[in-house]
Design an enzyme around this catalytic site. Sequence first.
Site, PDB file in Angstrom:
ATOM      1  N   ASP A 158       0.724  -1.226  -0.078  1.00 16.23           N
ATOM      2  CA  ASP A 158      -0.201   0.108   0.024  1.00 16.23           C
ATOM      3  C   ASP A 158       0.918   1.164  -0.174  1.00 16.23           C
ATOM      4  O   ASP A 158       1.868   1.306   0.470  1.00 16.23           O
ATOM      5  CB  ASP A 158      -0.878   0.055   1.570  1.00 16.23           C
ATOM      6  CG  ASP A 158      -2.095   0.970   1.235  1.00 16.23           C
ATOM      7  OD1 ASP A 158      -2.996   0.699   0.343  1.00 16.23           O
ATOM      8  OD2 ASP A 158      -1.767   2.054   1.797  1.00 16.23           O
ATOM      9  N   GLU A 217      -4.804   2.153  -4.501  1.00 13.75           N
ATOM     10  CA  GLU A 217      -3.169   2.290  -4.366  1.00 13.75           C
ATOM     11  C   GLU A 217      -2.408   1.043  -3.754  1.00 13.75           C
ATOM     12  O   GLU A 217      -1.364   1.045  -3.165  1.00 13.75           O
ATOM     13  CB  GLU A 217      -2.760   3.603  -3.509  1.00 13.75           C
ATOM     14  CG  GLU A 217      -3.286   3.467  -2.105  1.00 13.75           C
ATOM     15  CD  GLU A 217      -4.768   3.988  -1.461  1.00 13.75           C
ATOM     16  OE1 GLU A 217      -5.475   3.752  -2.455  1.00 13.75           O
ATOM     17  OE2 GLU A 217      -4.969   4.116  -0.342  1.00 13.75           O
TER      18      GLU A 217
END
Lengths: 202, 463
Positions: B328, B372
């Site tokens: 992440d 993301e």
Amino acid sequence: MKTLSDLQKDLLQETINISIGRAASTFNKMIQEHISMSVPDIRLINSSEALDLLRMDQNQEICYVEQRFEGSYFVSHAMLIFTENESLELVKLFLGSGDIIEEMSLLETEAMNEIGNIILNASIGSLANLLKDNISSTLPVCVKTQAKNIFGSKKIDSSDLLLLILIDFGIESKKITGYIVLVLELNSFDDFIDRLMQNLTR
Amino acid sequence: MPETKLFPDIINKLLEGIVLLDCDKKIIFWNKWIEQASNIPVENAVGKSLFALFPDLEYTRIDTCIEQAIKYRQSSFISHTMNPIMLPLFHFKDGVEKTKIFHNLRITSLESPDSGFLVMIFITDETINVLKEQLLKKRALEEKILNEKLRKEIDERRQIEEKLKLNTLVLNNTKEGVVITNHESIIESVNPAFIQITGYTEKEAVGQHIRLLKSGKHPEEFYKSLWATINAAGHWKGEFINKKPDDSLIVVESTIDVIRNREGEIINYVSIFHDITQRKKQEEILELRSRTDSLTGLSNRRYFDEALDIQWQVCIRNHFFIGIMMIDVDFFKKYNDAYGHQSGDDCLVKISRVLQANVRRSNDIIARYGGEEFVIVLIQTSPENIREIAESIMRDVQSLKIRHSASDISEYVTISMGIASLTPTKDLSYTMLIEAADNALYLAKKSGRNRIKNILPGDPPGL
């Protein structure tokens, strides 16, 4: 018009049957095939009616062997008749199909001649026997023509009374069928029948 | 009487044999012709029967006919064609047997003034007829065979021509490329569609070996199996990559058929094909599009699920160690806010390249998991290897030095990583492993971000 009584008919039928049977068995031996022959169809007719009895087209190409037999009581034209194709098949059966082409040649006509001779001699032979008569015969002639000419060439007066004896002749396995036709010109019909009756019922 | 003297003279000059028998079948007379053919003078024959003179042969048929002539005065005809055994008659020359005489017999009765009936046998020489006929038949047969052959050839040719006319019409107008080669694969003819699809003109193609079209994109085994199929089944269907004269490649869907002649020999190969290059490209694009993330070019989430399912089964079967990394981007929302979406996208692409650079084996999976979030699946690996790769990714992302002024922890973009790994068994599902990796990522974030949290096999769940 003269007619045949049932007894007379039976008599003739039986006589012809015996002679034809003899011819058939000779044949069987020669070609190892089963030969069937119908019960003789015996009629007293005028010559003009004769052709109608052969179940053939007028223009059918045929091949027949003919002999003329002459005795004290009758003159007979005896014929063994096949369509052209069937006569060829028959000859093939005797000679072995080998190298026979579509048309009968001289040699094959000879074979046909002899085949006819054997059958016709046997047929008339027993009739002669029965009548205790001497019957002289001509040599067989093999003719190729159209069906309508079979009776025309016999120089039979169309008003003459004929005893026509018709026999279906067949080799079942080869689908060959033909006719044996005995045309008897009777000098004297009554004499003929009397003589026959005499000899048979004795 | 003069007649009796004249009579034998005439019959002696006849070109057929004449035998006279009395009622006891004894020979009374035979003429010169038979003397010569049998080599028996008439004086030796008179008084004897035919059967005494020619004892070796069977005369059943002849005897029957003689009998019929005597008894019933019937006439008979006996042909050599029907009777293999006839009289032993020959053409003699200087007393030496030369050739067998084929003959027919005509047996008939004759009235004689003094002795009742006589039997007369005519013997006709058929030898010339037999020879003539044999010759004619041989010729006729030869001619028949020749004619049949000719007729067949003409028929065939006519049929072929008629078919060709129709075929040509069809072939010239179809969109299917058609190429006909001979049995040695040399191109014999092509149709307009062939020219259009392959780019070769008729002149360039005809006379060339079909390998002219070969692209080199198929391994030798491909051709081996193709020929094996054609030879066994007479037919092949499949796709080819061909090369055009300008070296560009085309994909064609093709059938190849074998044409054999009546003897079963191969005379032609016929290939019918159409260009599927565009369709192929389209398919590839669609296929790729359906499984890649359009921004990063990594696999998308849907493809990731499918691929992981397959690899999971592989690992169970082979007892492979498998590792999942969840990655992440730290404070990515803030990055987006600060630099805009375009920069956000650029940032994700750069990180994607780092991931791709570190994970290179084809069975491993790299996918964009969420906005993301990335996920990496490593197959047939070890805890050490996973750690090495993870650390390498961390380092590489750091060295990208993507400015991130809004980050709470660094001036550059950083990532957090959660790892879970194990050797899967049948009673486990990959979702558990994903959850574990997710948990590890959560822990990594919770404990300050920009770090790796690694859950190893045997660690308590829910850690």
